[in-house]
Design an enzyme around this catalytic site. Structure first.
Site, PDB file in Angstrom:
ATOM      1  N   GLY A   1     -26.809  51.195  68.875  1.00 38.89           N
ATOM      2  CA  GLY A   1     -27.665  52.749  67.872  1.00 38.89           C
ATOM      3  C   GLY A   1     -27.507  52.689  66.828  1.00 38.89           C
TER       4      GLY A   1
ATOM      5  CE1 TYR B   1     -31.334  48.935  81.737  1.00 39.65           C
ATOM      6  CE2 TYR B   1     -33.097  48.902  82.903  1.00 39.65           C
ATOM      7  CZ  TYR B   1     -32.282  49.580  81.504  1.00 39.65           C
ATOM      8  OH  TYR B   1     -33.065  50.968  81.177  1.00 39.65           O
TER       9      TYR B   1
END
Length: 293
Positions: free
Chosen positions: A31, A134
């Site tokens: 982020g 994932y």
């Protein structure tokens, strides 16, 4: 969690706009500080560290868990990182939220859990067939959520996102989205790079629609304990997406662990959440191309 990331920061903005007090947990490993809404309370913490994050959940009514290591290829290269962030991280957030008495937990899942299926569109009733670490870790995280609901009566909702794109999407590096990569290549006057033969199809969902789905899930009592697809019900081949960019492209080698097609059956989202996607990929790309002129 993940409120400084691509999707999370948009959700924070919308919640702040609607008058909610918002607390953001993000370790800023992916982020960006610049994405964080200045009216949100920012906590720089790592969800892999349960002891440190527990106090952050005190007094919280609803948790939106978006923090993750996204994308398939990085998880194949480094499955350990995917496991600790995506599965252990989810476990820690669930434990901390339950201990704090949180009233609703919204989990950001992934359509990658479906893998390759013989039917289309993809409904939530299909047996998942994850093809990479994932997808497997996202599926296991859904199962954690379901167990917390079944065993502890802790209210969770799992949203399975289909290929999210939009403003603030990563445009370079291992975590970039195909739409972001294409726009970056177009802006740099480079040929687009299409993986494989470009016939693989994806249901592309704008980030604003994903944000709205999260808020609808927060407000819906009927959604508790459910897994719900969030997509558009329309897909495009990667060749078609490249064609929308109005420039040349080249083909690069296939990548392992990728599926041939995603297409969401969103009838459950319509029924339970009243979800209606509003942005089409074609319109959004046209808007972005106009900004480049």
């Amino acid at each position: 969690t993940g409120g400084a990331g691509f999707i999370g920061s948009h959700l924070v903005d919308k919640l702040v706009e609607r008058g909610y007090q918002v607390r953001v947990i993000d370790d800023l490993s992916l982020g960006k500080r610049g994405n964080i809404n200045p009216r949100a309370n920012f906590c720089s913490e790592d969800i892999k560290k349960l002891k440190q994050i527990k106090p952050v959940f005190e007094g919280v009514d609803c948790v939106f868990h978006l923090a993750a290591r996204p994308r398939i290829q990085p998880s194949i290269i480094n499955p350990d990182e995917s496991f600790t962030n995506n599965l252990l991280g989810t476990h820690n957030v669930l434990v901390a939220a339950k201990k704090a008495g949180v009233k609703k937990f919204i989990y950001s899942g992934s359509s990658s859990v479906y893998g390759d299926q013989s039917v289309s569109p993809l409904a939530e009733t299909l047996d998942p067939r994850p093809k990479n670490p994932y997808a497997l870790h996202k599926l296991m995280s859904e199962q954690l959520c379901r167990q917390f609901t079944d065993l502890y009566n802790f209210p969770t909702v799992c949203l399975r996102y289909f290929n999210v794109y939009g403003e603030r999407q990563p445009t370079e590096g291992a975590y970039a989205t195909v739409v972001g990569i294409f726009l970056q290549q177009k802006a740099s006057s480079h040929s687009l790079t299409v993986v494989g033969d470009g016939t693989q199809r994806r249901d592309f969902t704008h980030v604003s629609d994903v944000v709205e789905a999260n808020i609808l899930a927060m407000e819906s009592a009927e959604a508790v304990g459910q897994i719900i697809n969030i997509g558009t019900g329309k897909n495009y081949s990667i060749n078609e997406v490249a064609g929308l960019m109005d420039c040349s492209w080249i083909y690069i080698s296939f990548r392992p662990g990728e599926v041939q097609e995603t297409l969401a059956d969103i009838s459950k989202a319509r029924k339970i959440l009243g979800f209606r996607p509003t942005m089409s990929l074609k319109v959004w790309i046209q808007q972005q191309l106009k900004k480049m002129v």
